[in-house]
Design an enzyme around this catalytic site. Structure first.
Site, PDB file in Angstrom:
ATOM      1  N   GLY A 174      -1.052  -8.525  38.613  1.00 20.67           N
ATOM      2  CA  GLY A 174       0.290  -8.621  39.169  1.00 20.67           C
ATOM      3  C   GLY A 174       0.824 -10.039  39.105  1.00 20.67           C
ATOM      4  O   GLY A 174       0.061 -11.000  38.927  1.00 20.67           O
ATOM      5  N   GLU A 183      -8.115  -3.652  29.737  1.00 19.41           N
ATOM      6  CA  GLU A 183      -7.291  -2.517  29.314  1.00 19.41           C
ATOM      7  C   GLU A 183      -6.520  -2.770  28.033  1.00 19.41           C
ATOM      8  O   GLU A 183      -6.012  -1.829  27.410  1.00 19.41           O
ATOM      9  CB  GLU A 183      -6.324  -2.113  30.438  1.00 19.41           C
ATOM     10  CG  GLU A 183      -5.230  -3.122  30.761  1.00 19.41           C
ATOM     11  CD  GLU A 183      -5.639  -4.143  31.812  1.00 19.41           C
ATOM     12  OE1 GLU A 183      -4.749  -4.609  32.554  1.00 19.41           O
ATOM     13  OE2 GLU A 183      -6.834  -4.481  31.896  1.00 19.41           O
ATOM     14  N   ASP A 222       9.065   8.135  19.074  1.00 18.40           N
ATOM     15  CA  ASP A 222       9.175   8.559  20.468  1.00 18.40           C
ATOM     16  C   ASP A 222      10.143   9.728  20.632  1.00 18.40           C
ATOM     17  O   ASP A 222       9.800  10.757  21.218  1.00 18.40           O
ATOM     18  CB  ASP A 222       9.627   7.397  21.358  1.00 18.40           C
ATOM     19  CG  ASP A 222       8.672   6.220  21.309  1.00 18.40           C
ATOM     20  OD1 ASP A 222       7.500   6.424  20.964  1.00 18.40           O
ATOM     21  OD2 ASP A 222       9.108   5.093  21.617  1.00 18.40           O
ATOM     22  N   LYS A 233       2.623   4.085  23.206  1.00 20.72           N
ATOM     23  CA  LYS A 233       2.906   4.388  21.808  1.00 20.72           C
ATOM     24  C   LYS A 233       1.730   5.033  21.087  1.00 20.72           C
ATOM     25  O   LYS A 233       1.911   5.994  20.324  1.00 20.72           O
ATOM     26  CB  LYS A 233       3.333   3.101  21.088  1.00 20.72           C
ATOM     27  CG  LYS A 233       3.740   3.296  19.635  1.00 20.72           C
ATOM     28  CD  LYS A 233       5.043   4.052  19.496  1.00 20.72           C
ATOM     29  CE  LYS A 233       6.211   3.181  19.898  1.00 20.72           C
ATOM     30  NZ  LYS A 233       7.510   3.838  19.606  1.00 20.72           N
TER      31      LYS A 233
END
Length: 603
Positions: free
Chosen positions: A54, A172, A228, A373
């Site tokens: 964060g 990640e 998309d 994506k």
């Protein structure tokens, strides 16, 4: 699905929060994103908890926290970046502002004498991705150092008996080369191996779409022609039936050269019921004198809605029977500040206030909004989308609007002097200038708007260029990007600034350069090596009344992180030479910036 079969990701505002949840899902465990203000009973019902990164500092007033009682839960906890610092501080450690901030790659060195379940099968020295300005300086009782990096003593710490783990880096992102191994190990520690996959997402989403869209309503989908919106269309058509889904392609005047006609032809082959709506004159009128990136994006988003309303009326469709559809994916949401503690990086055209209100009132459907994506491409395969379509480079919804830098002239002599001094210490042959404009970046989960340093072509060694780029962006706050000028051995004393307007003349200049680049990518057969290659028009040239083109090829999978692509220098010289033949273009630049600290688009 019962919550004890899930992992909770507590969101502290990292731009990577949703990517983290997505990564864990892809590795076989279902995740849900929670706030830091849930009742303890909610957290305790999960099989494990991940504390996200964060933009805040844990020692600042108003920083998002968790009660100490949270850390008495008998479940595994993995703290990442801010989550790591929160874990340390709450349990009695110390966190301070770091004198050695880290943005980008670092090497994690694991302890040779201590072993952790979290890093089973992870190499003793592995590349990881850092993005932090604070650091832990003291550990709580029970924790031990399990790994460090050159600039971070407490890069990985753990209390193995409690299954509590704190890591300063981001496993990640794909740029942490063995991050997936670490996350798989955490899934195993939580006892959730192989309990979820994308096929189950598809089945669940089809059921949800049938619930969300009443039988008496249809979907009017905004289509860009990219992966998309194409996958969103196929998913909606599979769930609702093709006769209930119509597509609208808005021609903004900022599309690529010959793009609209080509897209219409290709989409027709997929069975799209597609309407093309030419709104270019209105977009030119509204954007003509705009320069601020956020204002441009908001104008585009609002005008998309206006175009949709006009098209519905023109087609004779009853607006009460139609719901607006969008191919929104996770990065659009998180970069627009879409979670409670996240810092806005940029407002995506499908996240402007007018559209947010429609979402909140249930008038917009977004079937792939939980996906990144790479997941969208995988879903496209499941839905039968042809491979050439899946391999298409991403293209932003606002089109060339975000690739035309109309910002005002601005200088930073102090930053330029610091960059020149650093470069000369690095390599006597290196010369540095600073462009008299600013662009959007992202540093430590926060939006930056800063200058770009320009290097001369002093070396053919990409590693050398990368190292200097990282040193400049890490060491000089006023600079968030570094480019170099291919085949330009000596930089001018200063660059010419020439104002860009958001009009047809300037967008045609960019279209011509973009077409040259696209043709070379396919001719040289490197289009599949490059994830995306924005071509950017900047108001900077080597002579009066001329402009520059920035080449921004990147390697990525999920758009939240990216490496600049190391292009064959022969190919780069050919592209540069062709672009410089365009009247009005006098400078070609090549972006050497990773994401972070630079966004993929320039704005």
């Amino acid at each position: 699905m019962k919550s004890d079969k899930k992992i909770a990701v507590i969101d502290f505002g990292s731009q990577y929060t949703h990517l983290l949840a997505s990564r864990v899902r892809r590795l076989g465990a279902y995740t849900e994103i929670l706030s830091n203000e849930e009742p303890l009973s909610v957290y305790s019902s999960y099989a494990g908890v991940i504390l996200s990164g964060g933009p805040a500092s844990v020692y600042e007033k108003g920083a998002p926290l968790l009660p100490r009682e949270f850390f008495q839960l008998q479940i595994p906890i993995l703290g990442i970046c801010y989550g790591h610092q929160l874990l340390m501080k709450t349990l009695g450690g110390e966190v301070v502002s770091s004198s050695s901030k880290e943005y980008g790659p670092a090497i994690l060195n694991l302890s040779s004498s201590k072993k952790s379940k979290l890093t089973e099968s992870v190499s003793s020295h592995s590349k990881v991705w850092m993005s932090h300005g604070d650091e832990v300086t003291k550990l709580p009782d029970g924790f031990e150092i399990m790994g460090d990096s050159d600039n971070c003593r407490y890069a990985f710490v753990s209390d193995e008996s409690k299954k509590y783990y704190g890591i300063q880096f981001h496993p990640e992102v794909t740029h942490s080369e063995e991050g997936e191994k670490l996350l798989k190990n955490f899934i195993r520690i939580c006892g959730l191996e192989n309990t979820w996959n994308l096929t189950s997402f598809l089945e669940r989403e089809i059921d949800l779409l049938r619930e969300k869209v009443p039988a008496d309503k249809n979907v009017f989908l905004l289509v860009s022609g990219g992966v998309d919106s194409s996958v969103a269309y196929l998913l909606l058509a599979k769930a609702l039936g093709k006769d209930r889904v119509k597509g609208l392609l808005v021609d903004t005047g900022f599309m690529r050269k010959n793009e609209v006609g080509g897209l219409k032809k290709n989409l027709d082959t997929l069975g799209f019921d597609l309407t093309v709506w030419d709104e270019s004159s209105e977009f030119y009128r509204l954007l003509a004198d705009k320069s601020e990136p956020e204002e441009k994006r908001k104008i585009v988003g609002d005008q998309f809605l206006e175009a949709q309303s006009k098209a519905i009326e023109s087609l004779g469709l009853n607006s009460e029977n139609w719901i607006l559809g969008q191919g929104t994916i996770y990065p659009d949401t998180i970069e627009s500040g879409g979670t409670k503690h996240s810092h806005k990086i940029k407002t995506h055209h499908n996240r402007v206030p007018a559209i947010q209100k429609l979402i909140e009132s249930g008038k917009i459907i977004e079937p792939i909004a939980e996906l990144y994506k790479d997941e969208v491409r995988m879903l496209g395969k499941l839905l039968g989308l042809p491979d050439p379509w899946i391999e298409r480079h991403p293209f932003p919804g606002p089109g060339l609007v975000v690739r035309m830098i109309a910002s005002k002239e601005t200088t930073d002599k102090k930053g330029a002097a610091e960059a020149l001094s650093l470069a000369k210490d690095f390599d006597p042959g290196a010369n540095v200038g600073v462009l008299p404009i600013q662009s959007v970046g992202v540093q430590g989960d926060q939006r930056s708007y800063a200058h770009c340093a320009v290097l001369n072509d002093f070396t053919k060694d990409w590693n050398h260029l990368e190292e200097l780029s990282i040193q400049i962006t890490n060491g000089i706050k006023a600079i968030n990007r570094v480019v170099f000028a291919p085949d330009l051995k000596v930089l001018p004393e200063s660059f010419f600034y020439n104002q860009i307007k958001m009009d047809k003349f300037h967008s045609d200049l960019l279209r011509d350069a973009d077409e040259i680049v696209t043709e070379h990518l396919y001719k040289e057969k490197i289009h599949t090596e490059i994830w995306q290659m924005p071509v950017v028009l900047v108001p900077v040239g080597l002579r009066p009344d001329s402009f520059g083109i920035v080449l921004r090829p990147v390697e990525s999978q999920e758009a939240m992180t990216a490496n600049f692509y190391r292009m064959d220098r022969g190919i780069l010289s050919r592209i540069t030479s062709e672009i410089l033949k365009i009247p009005g273009i006098s400078l070609v630049l090549y972006d050497l910036t990773h994401k972070p600290p630079g966004t993929i688009e320039w704005e």
